[in-house]
Design a protein around this motif. Structure first.
Motif, mmCIF file in Angstrom:
data_model
loop_
_atom_site.group_PDB
_atom_site.id
_atom_site.type_symbol
_atom_site.label_atom_id
_atom_site.label_comp_id
_atom_site.label_asym_id
_atom_site.label_seq_id
_atom_site.Cartn_x
_atom_site.Cartn_y
_atom_site.Cartn_z
ATOM 1 N N SER A 60 -90.657 17.383 -6.808
ATOM 2 C CA SER A 60 -90.984 18.698 -6.254
ATOM 3 C C SER A 60 -91.912 19.486 -7.174
ATOM 4 O O SER A 60 -92.257 20.617 -6.881
ATOM 5 N N ALA A 61 -92.294 18.888 -8.296
ATOM 6 C CA ALA A 61 -93.232 19.566 -9.191
ATOM 7 C C ALA A 61 -94.370 18.629 -9.575
ATOM 8 O O ALA A 61 -94.710 18.465 -10.745
ATOM 9 N N LEU A 62 -94.949 17.979 -8.582
ATOM 10 C CA LEU A 62 -96.100 17.100 -8.838
ATOM 11 C C LEU A 62 -97.057 17.206 -7.659
ATOM 12 O O LEU A 62 -96.679 16.956 -6.520
ATOM 13 N N GLY A 63 -98.312 17.586 -7.948
ATOM 14 C CA GLY A 63 -99.286 17.692 -6.867
ATOM 15 C C GLY A 63 -100.671 17.966 -7.409
ATOM 16 O O GLY A 63 -100.913 17.896 -8.626
ATOM 17 N N GLY A 64 -101.558 18.314 -6.489
ATOM 18 C CA GLY A 64 -102.948 18.560 -6.849
ATOM 19 C C GLY A 64 -103.111 19.665 -7.898
ATOM 20 O O GLY A 64 -104.045 19.617 -8.711
ATOM 21 N N ASP A 65 -102.196 20.629 -7.912
ATOM 22 C CA ASP A 65 -102.274 21.694 -8.922
ATOM 23 C C ASP A 65 -102.215 21.114 -10.333
ATOM 24 O O ASP A 65 -102.837 21.634 -11.258
ATOM 25 N N ASP A 66 -101.432 20.031 -10.482
ATOM 26 C CA ASP A 66 -101.326 19.416 -11.811
ATOM 27 C C ASP A 66 -102.626 18.715 -12.193
ATOM 28 O O ASP A 66 -103.005 18.681 -13.360
ATOM 29 N N PHE A 67 -103.315 18.167 -11.181
ATOM 30 C CA PHE A 67 -104.634 17.574 -11.436
ATOM 31 C C PHE A 67 -105.555 18.678 -11.979
ATOM 32 O O PHE A 67 -106.251 18.489 -12.977
ATOM 33 N N ASP A 68 -105.527 19.845 -11.293
ATOM 34 C CA ASP A 68 -106.384 20.973 -11.692
ATOM 35 C C ASP A 68 -106.094 21.376 -13.135
ATOM 36 O O ASP A 68 -107.001 21.630 -13.921
ATOM 37 N N ARG A 69 -104.798 21.433 -13.465
ATOM 38 C CA ARG A 69 -104.402 21.874 -14.804
ATOM 39 C C ARG A 69 -104.953 20.934 -15.872
ATOM 40 O O ARG A 69 -105.472 21.375 -16.896
ATOM 41 N N LEU A 70 -104.891 19.635 -15.632
ATOM 42 C CA LEU A 70 -105.399 18.686 -16.627
ATOM 43 C C LEU A 70 -106.910 18.801 -16.763
ATOM 44 O O LEU A 70 -107.461 18.709 -17.868
#
Ligand code: ADP
Ligand code: MG
Length: 619
Positions: A235-245
């Motif tokens: 529930s805490a993995l998605g495109g937002d994490d791509f953006d953050r990296l």
């Protein structure tokens, strides 16, 4: 079985008129509505041509309500009155929200055990009301676009939604004035969009990588029915994490330390990262400028940056496949859902992992709504030649408690829904005027090993001798898995019913462990059942001899005979604690032999009474 098309007297049956049905993907971040138009399935745009509706609702002091893009833009400036991700709290109790809620900027109110509301400037709003507002906006858009009123909709929910979350979703739709044709699991809808329900039977994985969440579902298609074998995800993995990296990479390259950035600059950096990522789905490299820094990010480098995130998703896949008790090579098709599955590296790695080319040609934002629209078109009756799709099954058996703490299963597990099943029961005691009905879920034989769903009472049964009343218990499960149990005494017509909305449903893990228990205990359960049945029989014999003795024991028996029967009864009572069904059987047989004469005498009296003018029916 086909249904006859019937119309109200005086109304034309209008058999060729299409009815208007839509599919709605009520998403955490975005929602979308689609419909079947001729041979095409289309997502319906708003007046600005946008198909995705941000699932955001903003409440203003003047009671005005703003939905979608405009509301989303206000999230930063007015967080307490701008509700985002309401789906995360649908159908959840106060305790669950205390857990999720710490990360949410809302003012929650409500008692423990209840669904809490959010305090806004326009009053207290429940998650159901907020969702209804989003649904309403989609309905308006659909009706404008179709130029007609909607006749019904299919609404999708995550496969892991429990009864309470499904019920809350359905209530929201009803509040929005929608005729809910059914709720459909999101992964099932995606599979339907690809027409997999009409294809070969087998195992399908649905890989849904969105903005903030990752869901993996393993479905099995057999005989036109999809069964969810396992769900999993993060529930805490998605495109937002791509953006953050990507943002971190830019800062590193530009020599920026993030504590030096203003909130505004952080927001710009995240937007830049997101746009770079999306462009790299179509290009090999992208020029970036941020503040005074200029640079280039290649797709190859992006791949290296995001690989650890993709690996996390694949680990969830491995777990789900294992939970489904399958091997990877049994997965025949992989359906891609969610905006982040546009990242080419995601497609490649998923394809390598499952050793099959993932299905990607339907827009991953729309695929769920499209599947729901196809299903809605069939359910509303626009495809009279198509067989009704039955897509879901109940995961655990449903039944009621019978004498001796045993469970009588009425609807066995894996029955496709909707379904209605009835069974007849009778009274246990003479003159019994009420019956307690206890509804249970599970595979085990004893009530104590199953899950209690509801209890209710049927009152007003006419007094009759034990076993004479006919009580029909009907289990009706609608297409959304909601259960209604009705008990009806057939001669008088008295009836009582209960609708089961367990406030917390079962997780897949619970279901799996309940099933495993029933297999582990199968033979011991069977023995326990046989023993309980014998004990019930013994009690019934005692019950009827007691009634008889009270009625005419003094008249028909000599003192010696009576003493003999009393002694035999005592022996029978002592057998109650016997652990051997055979012992009880033998005891009952012995008792019957002793009381046989008495039974015959009673019969003679009854017949004589009958011949003296009382009708035989009364005997
Ligand atoms: P959710 O299911 O959480 O509502 P979506 O399925 O709408 O989310 O996916 C949103 C995510 O998809 C965002 O992170 C967005 O950046 C990403 N996304 C959208 N289009 C692309 C693209 N062309 N390439 C890469 N990522 C994309
Ligand atoms: Mg989604």
């Amino acid at each position: 079985m086909a249904l006859l098309q019937i119309s109200e007297p005086g109304q034309s049956p209008a058999p060729h008129q299409r009815r208007h049905a839509v599919g709605i993907d009520l998403g955490t971040t975005n929602s979308i509505v689609a419909t079947v138009k001729g041979a095409m399935v289309e997502a319906l745009p708003d007046v600005d041509g946008q198909c995705l509706l941000p699932s955001v609702v903003r409440y203003l002091p003047n009671k005005e309500v703003v939905v979608g893009t405009l509301a989303k833009q206000a999230a930063a400036e007015d967080p307490a009155n701008t509700i985002i991700s309401v789906k995360r709290i649908m159908g959840r109790g106060k305790e669950d929200i205390d857990y999720i809620g710490n990360q949410l900027p809302y003012d929650f109110i409500g008692e423990d055990g209840q669904m809490p509301k959010i305090r806004t400037v326009a009053g207290d709003k429940s998650p159901v009301e907020i969702s209804a507002t989003i649904l309403n906006s989609l309905v308006n858009r659909a009706e404008l676009s179709l130029g007609a009123q909607l006749d019904g909709a299919v609404i999708t929910v995550p496969a892991y939604f429990d009864e309470a979350q499904r019920e809350a979703t359905k209530t929201a739709a009803q509040l929005a004035g929608i005729n809910v044709l059914r709720l459909l699991n999101e992964p099932t809808a995606a599979a339907v969009a690809y027409g997999l329900d009409e294809g070969e039977e087998g195992i399908i994985a649905v890989f849904d990588l969105g903005g903030g969440t990752f869901d993996i579902s393993i479905l099995e298609l057999s005989a036109g029915v999809f069964e969810v074998l396992a769900t999993g995800g993060d529930s805490a993995l998605g495109g937002d994490d791509f953006d953050r990296l990507i943002a971190q990479w830019i800062m590193q390259q530009a020599g920026i330390i993030d504590s030096n950035l203003s909130r505004q600059q952080v927001r710009e950096l995240m937007q830049t990262a997101c746009s770079v990522k999306e462009k790299l789905s179509d290009s090999d490299s992208v020029d970036i400028s941020f503040e005074n820094w200029q640079g280039v990010l290649s797709r190859d480098l992006l791949n290296t940056i995001v690989d650890p995130l993709i690996e996390r998703a694949l680990r969830s896949c491995r777990r789900a496949v294992r939970d489904a008790k399958l091997e990877l090579d049994q997965v025949k098709n992989v359906v891609m859902v969610g905006g982040s599955t546009r990242v080419p590296r995601v497609r490649t790695r998923v394809g390598e992992y499952f050793k099959t080319t993932p299905l990607v040609h339907i827009d991953p934002d729309r695929v769920v709504a499209i599947g729901a629209a196809i299903q809605a078109d069939v359910l509303i009756g626009n495809k009279p030649d198509t067989e009704m799709l039955l897509l879901d099954v109940i995961p655990l058996s449903l039944g009621i408690e019978t004498m001796g703490g045993l469970v009588e299963k009425i609807v066995p597990r894996n029955t496709t829904i909707p379904v209605a099943k009835a069974q007849e029961f009778t009274t246990y005691k003479d003159g019994q005027v009420a019956m307690a009905i206890h509804v249970l879920q599970g595979e085990r034989e004893l009530v104590s090993d199953c899950r209690s769903l509801a209890r209710f009472e049927l009152r007003g049964i006419p007094a009759m001798v034990a076993g004479a009343a006919h009580i029909r218990v009907t289990f009706q499960i609608d297409a959304d898995g909601l259960l209604q149990v009705t008990a009806k005494e057939t001669s008088s017509g008295v009836e009582a019913s209960v609708e089961v909305k367990p406030s917390y449903g079962l997780s897949d893990d619970d279901i799996a462990s309940m099933l495993a228990d029933s297999f582990d205990h199968a033979s011991e359960d069977k023995q326990a059942r046989v023993l309980q049945e014998k004990r019930v029989e013994l009690d019934r014999v005692l019950e009827s001899i007691n009634t008889a003795l009270a009625a005419d024991g003094d008249k028909l028996l000599t003192t010696e005979e009576r003493a003999e029967i009393d002694q035999a009864m005592a022996a029978l009572v002592s057998l109650r604690s016997a652990e051997e069904p055979k012992l009880i059987d033998a005891g009952i047989e012995k008792f019957m032999a002793v009381s046989e004469d008495y039974a015959m005498r009673r019969m003679d009296v009854a017949i004589k009474d009958a011949l003296q003018g009382r009708s035989i029916d009364e005997v």
